[in-house]
Design an enzyme around this catalytic site. Sequence first.
Site, PDB file in Angstrom:
ATOM      1  N   TRP A  48       0.856  -1.059  -0.173  1.00 35.62           N
ATOM      2  CA  TRP A  48       0.077  -0.193   0.142  1.00 35.62           C
ATOM      3  C   TRP A  48       0.848   1.105  -0.044  1.00 35.62           C
ATOM      4  CZ3 TRP A  48      -3.030  -4.200   0.629  1.00 35.62           C
ATOM      5  CH2 TRP A  48      -4.573  -3.748   0.266  1.00 35.62           C
ATOM      6  N   ASP A  51       1.093   3.360   3.388  1.00 34.43           N
ATOM      7  CA  ASP A  51       1.681   2.382   4.293  1.00 34.43           C
ATOM      8  C   ASP A  51       3.237   2.358   4.267  1.00 34.43           C
ATOM      9  OD1 ASP A  51      -0.784   0.408   5.928  1.00 34.43           O
ATOM     10  OD2 ASP A  51      -1.125   1.473   4.000  1.00 34.43           O
ATOM     11  N   TYR A  96      -7.736 -11.044  -1.509  1.00 34.46           N
ATOM     12  CA  TYR A  96      -8.328  -9.563  -1.587  1.00 34.46           C
ATOM     13  C   TYR A  96      -9.102  -9.267  -2.647  1.00 34.46           C
ATOM     14  CZ  TYR A  96      -7.633  -4.553  -1.069  1.00 34.46           C
ATOM     15  OH  TYR A  96      -8.243  -3.294  -0.830  1.00 34.46           O
ATOM     16  N   GLN A 116      -3.125   7.458  -3.304  1.00 33.96           N
ATOM     17  CA  GLN A 116      -3.379   7.531  -1.717  1.00 33.96           C
ATOM     18  C   GLN A 116      -2.673   8.976  -1.187  1.00 33.96           C
ATOM     19  OE1 GLN A 116      -2.418   4.053   0.256  1.00 33.96           O
ATOM     20  NE2 GLN A 116      -4.384   3.934   1.183  1.00 33.96           N
ATOM     21  N   GLY A 176      -7.270   7.313   2.289  1.00 33.75           N
ATOM     22  CA  GLY A 176      -6.625   6.502   3.280  1.00 33.75           C
ATOM     23  C   GLY A 176      -7.662   6.269   4.404  1.00 33.75           C
ATOM     24  N   ASP A 178     -10.863   5.492   4.486  1.00 31.80           N
ATOM     25  CA  ASP A 178     -12.042   4.952   3.467  1.00 31.80           C
ATOM     26  C   ASP A 178     -13.431   5.313   4.089  1.00 31.80           C
ATOM     27  OD1 ASP A 178      -9.458   3.946   2.899  1.00 31.80           O
ATOM     28  OD2 ASP A 178     -10.222   2.087   2.873  1.00 31.80           O
ATOM     29  N   ARG A 211     -15.348  -2.936  10.493  1.00 30.46           N
ATOM     30  CA  ARG A 211     -15.018  -2.835   9.129  1.00 30.46           C
ATOM     31  C   ARG A 211     -16.208  -1.995   8.396  1.00 30.46           C
ATOM     32  NH1 ARG A 211     -10.266  -2.901   7.082  1.00 30.46           N
ATOM     33  NH2 ARG A 211     -11.292  -3.206   4.900  1.00 30.46           N
ATOM     34  N   GLU A 405      -3.862  -2.122  14.219  1.00 34.78           N
ATOM     35  CA  GLU A 405      -4.317  -1.007  13.292  1.00 34.78           C
ATOM     36  C   GLU A 405      -5.061   0.137  13.807  1.00 34.78           C
ATOM     37  OE1 GLU A 405      -6.967  -2.882  10.545  1.00 34.78           O
ATOM     38  OE2 GLU A 405      -6.623  -1.407   8.790  1.00 34.78           O
TER      39      GLU A 405
END
Length: 437
Positions: A48, A51, A96, A116, A176, A178, A211, A405
Amino acid sequence: MPNIQFTDIHNSTASNKVIIEKAKKVLLGNKKNGFTLPTNNKLYPAQWNWDSGFIALGYSYFNIKYAFDEISTLLKGQWKDGMIPHILFHDLNTNYYPNHTVWNCGNKIHSSGITQPPILAIMLKKILDKKTIENSEVFKIKSMIKKIKKYHEWLIKYRDPKKTGLVSILHPWESGYDNSPLWDYSMKEIKIEKNLKYKRGDNKVINPEYRPLDDDYDRYVTIKNHLRKNKYNPKSLYDKSMFNVVDVGFNSIFLKANKDLLKLLKKFNFEHKNIQKFILKSENQITKLYNKKKGVFTNYDLKNKKEISVPSITNYFILFADLKNQFINKKIIKNLKKHNKEKRYLFSSIKPNYNKFEEKRYWRGPVWINCNWIIYQGLKNKDKKFADKIKETTINLIRKSGFYEYYSCKTGKAFGASNFSWTASLFLDLLLDKQQR
Ligand code: DGY
């Protein structure tokens, strides 16, 4: 504001040594060939963009080669026009969604078709400021700077074609953050494509309560499909895209990145007029997003011609942009001190008393280490005492709950992916960076 005990975090106590080793282990555990996964738990099985920027900074404390590799690999996925994608799919066999076949684009490396937050220049400058540059590294560094410049020029040309001084994002994933409530209004205006067929992978790996909702995903996929139908053509999509928002956070990061890029361009004798011009315009124009009455920065939805005022922590990224306007800076800091005054852990991504705040769901309330880090960087030359407090609470939260996270601002409980790379990286930077700018 929580009551923090100050300790000297720079002394190499045994406990610091142990946790530094743990942070390194997180990064090395997620490391692949030339790049690093955001986590080891299969949630994000690719490289990413932002990241990687944060990850490179973490590596710079113990392996400069890995730091440069991380950035170089990302730059290998740069499109011919200059765009640096938000995801590079090095491994094609993952669960994914949306994967490389769904995006169906990329140059040399399969990638997504959006970008991003452009933090690379910031990270590269931070890394270079800490070290003596060897002669053998100059060519590599110059080549990275050239590519980053081309990326910034892409953003300026295609995301600000009307020369307003501010760039747009064309998908919430480009921010980023989201599923932030920042996008709720604009997303509601998007008609979900009929007969959408896709299978999410994320909510099989992580508790769906943490999520984004299916309703959000339907819209992410609808916008993505529309971008693909238009061949990711940056020229036409600025007008045609279903989503076009001028986001304070993204623009603040871009302004800071341009300022840092300018310093690198000067240092290595590169042409820099365009970037310099854009900085001057941007510095002035970004204050138009400041709502004087409320004392806050707001987004502007260009598609729907609407001011969007949501108390997101990302609005405070403006401090990172280092505006010369001290009046605004002071006001912003005063408001930031009230952002989650009554909650123990700094900073909730959304102000807790806002009606869309959710304690556990992705970008709708939890504490994110990269946000704290960005704000800390922006504050340390403006309000050192407050900045130090942020640094301490952030370090202590990670010590208490581990390298995750995101975290609850109420209890500090960890959510989302474990062994999270940028949390480990930024922890290292907060603990070990002795430089004042
Ligand atoms: C994800 O898959 O959740 C990412 O944030 C999209 O970029």
